[in-house]
Scaffold this motif. Sequence first.
Motif, PDB file in Angstrom:
ATOM      1  N   LYS A  24     -56.273 -23.675 -21.636  1.00 41.93           N
ATOM      2  CA  LYS A  24     -55.147 -24.097 -22.482  1.00 41.93           C
ATOM      3  C   LYS A  24     -54.543 -22.886 -23.173  1.00 41.93           C
ATOM      4  O   LYS A  24     -53.312 -22.716 -23.209  1.00 41.93           O
ATOM      5  CB  LYS A  24     -55.609 -25.118 -23.516  1.00 41.93           C
ATOM      6  CG  LYS A  24     -54.487 -25.655 -24.414  1.00 41.93           C
ATOM      7  CD  LYS A  24     -55.034 -26.723 -25.350  1.00 41.93           C
ATOM      8  CE  LYS A  24     -53.906 -27.367 -26.172  1.00 41.93           C
ATOM      9  NZ  LYS A  24     -53.280 -26.418 -27.097  1.00 41.93           N
TER      10      LYS A  24
ATOM     11  N   THR B 215     -52.094 -24.660 -15.582  1.00 45.55           N
ATOM     12  CA  THR B 215     -50.771 -25.261 -15.480  1.00 45.55           C
ATOM     13  C   THR B 215     -50.185 -24.934 -14.108  1.00 45.55           C
ATOM     14  O   THR B 215     -50.587 -23.958 -13.454  1.00 45.55           O
ATOM     15  CB  THR B 215     -49.827 -24.704 -16.555  1.00 45.55           C
ATOM     16  OG1 THR B 215     -49.646 -23.302 -16.335  1.00 45.55           O
ATOM     17  CG2 THR B 215     -50.393 -24.932 -17.950  1.00 45.55           C
ATOM     18  N   GLU B 216     -49.249 -25.728 -13.672  1.00 47.47           N
ATOM     19  CA  GLU B 216     -48.624 -25.494 -12.370  1.00 47.47           C
ATOM     20  C   GLU B 216     -47.919 -24.141 -12.349  1.00 47.47           C
ATOM     21  O   GLU B 216     -47.929 -23.437 -11.338  1.00 47.47           O
ATOM     22  CB  GLU B 216     -47.622 -26.612 -12.068  1.00 47.47           C
ATOM     23  CG  GLU B 216     -46.973 -26.510 -10.694  1.00 47.47           C
ATOM     24  CD  GLU B 216     -46.039 -27.659 -10.406  1.00 47.47           C
ATOM     25  OE1 GLU B 216     -45.338 -27.614  -9.381  1.00 47.47           O
ATOM     26  OE2 GLU B 216     -45.992 -28.608 -11.217  1.00 47.47           O
ATOM     27  N   TYR B 217     -47.330 -23.776 -13.487  1.00 47.89           N
ATOM     28  CA  TYR B 217     -46.604 -22.509 -13.574  1.00 47.89           C
ATOM     29  C   TYR B 217     -47.529 -21.306 -13.381  1.00 47.89           C
ATOM     30  O   TYR B 217     -47.149 -20.313 -12.769  1.00 47.89           O
ATOM     31  CB  TYR B 217     -45.908 -22.417 -14.943  1.00 47.89           C
ATOM     32  CG  TYR B 217     -45.041 -21.200 -15.119  1.00 47.89           C
ATOM     33  CD1 TYR B 217     -43.828 -21.080 -14.455  1.00 47.89           C
ATOM     34  CD2 TYR B 217     -45.438 -20.167 -15.962  1.00 47.89           C
ATOM     35  CE1 TYR B 217     -43.024 -19.960 -14.623  1.00 47.89           C
ATOM     36  CE2 TYR B 217     -44.642 -19.047 -16.141  1.00 47.89           C
ATOM     37  CZ  TYR B 217     -43.435 -18.951 -15.469  1.00 47.89           C
ATOM     38  OH  TYR B 217     -42.653 -17.845 -15.635  1.00 47.89           O
TER      39      TYR B 217
ATOM     40  N   GLY C 169     -52.959 -20.564 -20.525  1.00 44.74           N
ATOM     41  CA  GLY C 169     -51.770 -21.193 -19.979  1.00 44.74           C
ATOM     42  C   GLY C 169     -50.584 -21.112 -20.933  1.00 44.74           C
ATOM     43  O   GLY C 169     -49.447 -20.847 -20.507  1.00 44.74           O
ATOM     44  N   GLU C 170     -50.831 -21.337 -22.227  1.00 45.09           N
ATOM     45  CA  GLU C 170     -49.758 -21.264 -23.215  1.00 45.09           C
ATOM     46  C   GLU C 170     -49.185 -19.856 -23.305  1.00 45.09           C
ATOM     47  O   GLU C 170     -47.960 -19.673 -23.335  1.00 45.09           O
ATOM     48  CB  GLU C 170     -50.278 -21.710 -24.583  1.00 45.09           C
ATOM     49  CG  GLU C 170     -50.546 -23.196 -24.697  1.00 45.09           C
ATOM     50  CD  GLU C 170     -51.092 -23.582 -26.054  1.00 45.09           C
ATOM     51  OE1 GLU C 170     -51.351 -22.668 -26.871  1.00 45.09           O
ATOM     52  OE2 GLU C 170     -51.267 -24.791 -26.303  1.00 45.09           O
TER      53      GLU C 170
ATOM     54  N   GLU D 121     -47.272 -19.012 -19.973  1.00 46.17           N
ATOM     55  CA  GLU D 121     -45.999 -19.710 -19.769  1.00 46.17           C
ATOM     56  C   GLU D 121     -44.874 -19.143 -20.624  1.00 46.17           C
ATOM     57  O   GLU D 121     -43.730 -19.048 -20.179  1.00 46.17           O
ATOM     58  CB  GLU D 121     -46.170 -21.199 -20.067  1.00 46.17           C
ATOM     59  CG  GLU D 121     -44.905 -21.991 -19.839  1.00 46.17           C
ATOM     60  CD  GLU D 121     -45.159 -23.400 -19.313  1.00 46.17           C
ATOM     61  OE1 GLU D 121     -44.207 -24.171 -19.288  1.00 46.17           O
ATOM     62  OE2 GLU D 121     -46.316 -23.691 -18.927  1.00 46.17           O
TER      63      GLU D 121
END
Length: 278
Positions: free
Chosen positions: A190, A230-232, A193-194, A197
């Motif tokens: 998490k 995440t997908e990104y 990912g944040e 992104e």
Amino acid sequence: MQLNEAFKIIEKNLDSLNTELEFKKTEQTDTSITFKGEKGAYRLVHDGETSILAFECNYDSGDDAQFNTISRTLFELSSIDERDAKSAANEVRDELERMFKSRKPVDLDKIKMPKAVSRTKAKNGSVSYDTDSLANRFGVLYPEFKDEIKMNIATYGEFLPETFFTEHGNAKVLDVIKNGSAADQKKLFKMLGEVFEDGTNEVQDIIAVTILGEMKNDKDMMEVADKYMTEYMSGPVHEVNKITAKKNGYTKKLENPPAYKPKRNKSFSLANALGQGK
């Protein structure tokens, strides 16, 4: 040139500085040479398979002190000459002067943790997460690493993410991926990912290449990553791991980065090379 001959040349060219810093040679093997003093210790280690000469040091002269790699240089014994050995000595000299000549005891309490940019501002696109933000978020998630982050800053004058994660942070990340609970794994991805992104190209490279590239496409670890990425972030991480799983020109650059030079970005961008940078 034989390695012991090269070591003799290097030692001779470092003799005056070793005297000034009160370093003395304490050990020499077939592949390394070590110097110690009250301020700490350093050594040069040659890897015959990769032809890499590593400069390693620490600020603790004890027998059990852990050496940290400061720089690596291509040192092919079949082609080097006296000039190359002197050049290697000059590079070591520069590092020793920077690290030991005016070194004072480090008070980590006086060193501030890197600041993270506002989550709100990062989300609305007015600013992006940077490597300082990553350091801050990593320190919040794993407080036991705050002193190592501060020491990284004290040593180099700025936070060097590649050095920190390669020498300290990655071991924690891989352990969480391999052995952590589902909750711990979720928290890790998490956070990554944040930052990924809404991060700069540099911080995306650090996450995809320097950190998660160390999974080297391990099936079990990639399976865990796929649960929480995440997908990104997933696409670049998978592409990077296909490369880092193999021995090639990219991985050689990652494993043997150039010597650190202050205030210059030395990030080797696989994510950008793959066209995945933000």
